[in-house]
Write a protein that holds these residues in place. Sequence first.
Motif, PDB file in Angstrom:
ATOM      1  N   LYS A  48       0.833  -1.191   0.000  1.00 29.81           N
ATOM      2  CA  LYS A  48       0.000   0.000   0.000  1.00 29.81           C
ATOM      3  C   LYS A  48       0.873   1.248   0.000  1.00 29.81           C
ATOM      4  O   LYS A  48       2.088   1.188   0.105  1.00 29.81           O
ATOM      5  N   THR A  49       0.227   2.411  -0.133  1.00 25.91           N
ATOM      6  CA  THR A  49       0.950   3.668  -0.118  1.00 25.91           C
ATOM      7  C   THR A  49       1.044   4.215   1.304  1.00 25.91           C
ATOM      8  O   THR A  49       0.490   3.645   2.244  1.00 25.91           O
ATOM      9  N   TRP A  50       1.724   5.355   1.435  1.00 22.98           N
ATOM     10  CA  TRP A  50       1.926   5.974   2.752  1.00 22.98           C
ATOM     11  C   TRP A  50       0.613   6.318   3.446  1.00 22.98           C
ATOM     12  O   TRP A  50       0.581   6.427   4.676  1.00 22.98           O
ATOM     13  N   THR A  51      -0.457   6.466   2.684  1.00 26.61           N
ATOM     14  CA  THR A  51      -1.732   6.850   3.296  1.00 26.61           C
ATOM     15  C   THR A  51      -2.214   5.817   4.310  1.00 26.61           C
ATOM     16  O   THR A  51      -2.950   6.153   5.246  1.00 26.61           O
ATOM     17  N   ALA A  52      -1.796   4.558   4.152  1.00 30.31           N
ATOM     18  CA  ALA A  52      -2.212   3.504   5.085  1.00 30.31           C
ATOM     19  C   ALA A  52      -1.532   3.637   6.440  1.00 30.31           C
ATOM     20  O   ALA A  52      -1.916   2.970   7.395  1.00 30.31           O
ATOM     21  N   GLY A  53      -0.539   4.511   6.537  1.00 30.54           N
ATOM     22  CA  GLY A  53       0.134   4.734   7.817  1.00 30.54           C
ATOM     23  C   GLY A  53      -0.466   5.863   8.620  1.00 30.54           C
ATOM     24  O   GLY A  53       0.016   6.186   9.707  1.00 30.54           O
ATOM     25  N   GLN A  54      -1.528   6.470   8.092  1.00 27.73           N
ATOM     26  CA  GLN A  54      -2.185   7.567   8.790  1.00 27.73           C
ATOM     27  C   GLN A  54      -3.168   7.048   9.847  1.00 27.73           C
ATOM     28  O   GLN A  54      -3.414   5.856   9.952  1.00 27.73           O
ATOM     29  N   PHE A  55      -3.747   7.980  10.566  1.00 31.03           N
ATOM     30  CA  PHE A  55      -4.787   7.683  11.550  1.00 31.03           C
ATOM     31  C   PHE A  55      -6.147   7.634  10.865  1.00 31.03           C
ATOM     32  O   PHE A  55      -6.419   8.398   9.943  1.00 31.03           O
ATOM     33  N   GLY A  56      -7.011   6.728  11.315  1.00 26.86           N
ATOM     34  CA  GLY A  56      -8.398   6.739  10.851  1.00 26.86           C
ATOM     35  C   GLY A  56      -8.761   5.559   9.965  1.00 26.86           C
ATOM     36  O   GLY A  56      -8.136   4.493  10.028  1.00 26.86           O
ATOM     37  N   CYS A  57      -9.771   5.751   9.133  1.00 30.93           N
ATOM     38  CA  CYS A  57     -10.287   4.689   8.257  1.00 30.93           C
ATOM     39  C   CYS A  57      -9.433   4.606   6.997  1.00 30.93           C
ATOM     40  O   CYS A  57      -9.863   4.997   5.903  1.00 30.93           O
ATOM     41  N   VAL A  58      -8.223   4.102   7.138  1.00 27.62           N
ATOM     42  CA  VAL A  58      -7.242   4.164   6.049  1.00 27.62           C
ATOM     43  C   VAL A  58      -6.860   2.787   5.501  1.00 27.62           C
ATOM     44  O   VAL A  58      -6.009   2.701   4.614  1.00 27.62           O
ATOM     45  N   ARG A  59      -7.492   1.732   6.005  1.00 24.70           N
ATOM     46  CA  ARG A  59      -7.125   0.383   5.571  1.00 24.70           C
ATOM     47  C   ARG A  59      -8.360  -0.414   5.179  1.00 24.70           C
ATOM     48  O   ARG A  59      -9.474  -0.092   5.585  1.00 24.70           O
ATOM     49  N   SER A  60      -8.135  -1.465   4.377  1.00 22.05           N
ATOM     50  CA  SER A  60      -9.230  -2.335   3.919  1.00 22.05           C
ATOM     51  C   SER A  60     -10.352  -1.523   3.288  1.00 22.05           C
ATOM     52  O   SER A  60     -11.515  -1.629   3.652  1.00 22.05           O
ATOM     53  N   SER A  61      -9.958  -0.670   2.332  1.00 20.92           N
ATOM     54  CA  SER A  61     -10.916   0.172   1.600  1.00 20.92           C
ATOM     55  C   SER A  61     -11.743   1.051   2.529  1.00 20.92           C
ATOM     56  O   SER A  61     -12.914   1.323   2.274  1.00 20.92           O
ATOM     57  N   GLY A  62     -11.125   1.490   3.615  1.00 19.40           N
ATOM     58  CA  GLY A  62     -11.795   2.384   4.548  1.00 19.40           C
ATOM     59  C   GLY A  62     -12.544   1.698   5.655  1.00 19.40           C
ATOM     60  O   GLY A  62     -13.089   2.360   6.538  1.00 19.40           O
ATOM     61  N   ASN A  63     -12.588   0.370   5.641  1.00 18.92           N
ATOM     62  CA  ASN A  63     -13.378  -0.364   6.632  1.00 18.92           C
ATOM     63  C   ASN A  63     -12.583  -0.791   7.858  1.00 18.92           C
ATOM     64  O   ASN A  63     -13.145  -1.337   8.798  1.00 18.92           O
ATOM     65  N   GLN A  64     -11.270  -0.549   7.854  1.00 20.67           N
ATOM     66  CA  GLN A  64     -10.436  -0.925   8.999  1.00 20.67           C
ATOM     67  C   GLN A  64      -9.846   0.325   9.633  1.00 20.67           C
ATOM     68  O   GLN A  64      -9.252   1.167   8.950  1.00 20.67           O
ATOM     69  N   PHE A  65     -10.009   0.438  10.925  1.00 26.15           N
ATOM     70  CA  PHE A  65      -9.530   1.607  11.664  1.00 26.15           C
ATOM     71  C   PHE A  65      -8.087   1.426  12.091  1.00 26.15           C
ATOM     72  O   PHE A  65      -7.717   0.394  12.654  1.00 26.15           O
ATOM     73  N   HIS A  66      -7.256   2.440  11.828  1.00 31.34           N
ATOM     74  CA  HIS A  66      -5.876   2.465  12.310  1.00 31.34           C
ATOM     75  C   HIS A  66      -5.807   3.468  13.448  1.00 31.34           C
ATOM     76  O   HIS A  66      -6.053   4.661  13.262  1.00 31.34           O
TER      77      HIS A  66
END
Length: 335
Positions: A48-66
Motif C-alpha cells: 500500500k501507499t503511505w496513506t495507510a500509515g495515517q490515523f483513521g479509516c485508512v485500511r481495507s478500503s476504509g473499513n479498517q480503523f488504524h
Amino acid sequence: MKGTFWTLLGVLGLVGRLVAQPFQLPTANRAVLEAGQEEAFFQATAGKTWTAGQFGCVRSSGNQFHEGVDIRCLERDRRGEPTDAVLASAEGTVAYVNAKPALSRFGNYVVLRHQIEGLEIYTLYAHLSTIAPGIRMGTPVKAGQRIATMGRTANTRQAITKDRAHLHFEIDLVVNERYAVWHRDRLKGTRNDHGNFNGHNLLGVNPAEIFREQARLGKAFSLVRYLQERPELCRITVRDTQFPWLKRYAALVKRNPVAEREGIAGYELSLTFNGIPARITPRAASELKGTGKVNLVSVNPEVWQANPCGKFVFKRGQVWTLLPRGEELVDLLTY
C-alpha cells in the motif's frame, strides 16, 4: 493492586497541572510538519501507499480503523535494522510496559500517562526493538526523554519487514479504569493479557493533526478545545450521573443552566466517529427523551459516510440505531 495503581496514577500531577502541555514528536522524523512531505513521515503497509500509515479509516478500503500513526525510520545499523530513538512525547509517568512481543500485535510497547489541561491522556509507543533501562510502571519521564529504540516486533501473521520498520504512535483517552473487571464480566472466555491497557479501553485522536495544529497555533493550542471541536458522529443520552468518564474528563463537560436549575438526571454525549465522548452536556429529567438508560438522539450522516470503519451506528430504513459495537462502548463507558 490494579485498583490501587490507577488511584495512584490519578493523584500524581493533578495539582497545578492545568496549563496546556504540547506534545513533542516521538522520533527525530519531523516531515509531518513539512508541506508535501507526508510520504517521508508515514510508513506504508505491505503493498500500500503511505496513506495507510495515517490515523483513521485508512485500511481495507476504509473499513479498517488504524488507531495511531506509523512513523518511518530514519536511521539503520549495518544489518538494516532501525536505530531511531523513541522519545516521550510529553512529561508523565510510565503506565504500562509490555516486554513480551508474542502477547500483542504491537510487539514490545510502552504506554505513558500525562495530565494535560486537566485531562488524563495516554501515549502509546509500539513495535519497539528494545525498551530503555529504568522504564517500568510508575517511573516518571520527562518530555523528550529516550524511552526505547524503534523496531519491528509484533505477533501478527505477517511479520514487519526491515524496510517497513516503524514506530506506531498513539495519543489516547482511556474509557474506564475498571476495564479488566468489565472484560471478565462481559467478554467471558476471551483473553485479556494487558489488563486495563487492552486496546478496547483506549480511544485515539489523530496525532498528526495535533502536531500540525500545535505548529500552527503555538501557545494558543488547547487540547480541550481541539477535542471539543472534533466532528460529531452522533449524540446519545445516558440516564446515569456517576460513570467514570465524567470525573476523568471533567474538562469536556459543558454548562447547562436547565440542569443546574432542575438537577442533573443524565448526560448527553457527543461521540466522534471512533467513539470519543468529546462534548458532554448535563441534562435535566425534562430534557431527556425516551425511557431507556441509553438513547440515540441524532446522527450526522456526512461523518458516518466519511468514516465507514466506525461501525457504531447504522440506518435501518428511516431509523438510526446503535450497532453492537456502539452498545458495547456505552456499556463500558458507564460500567
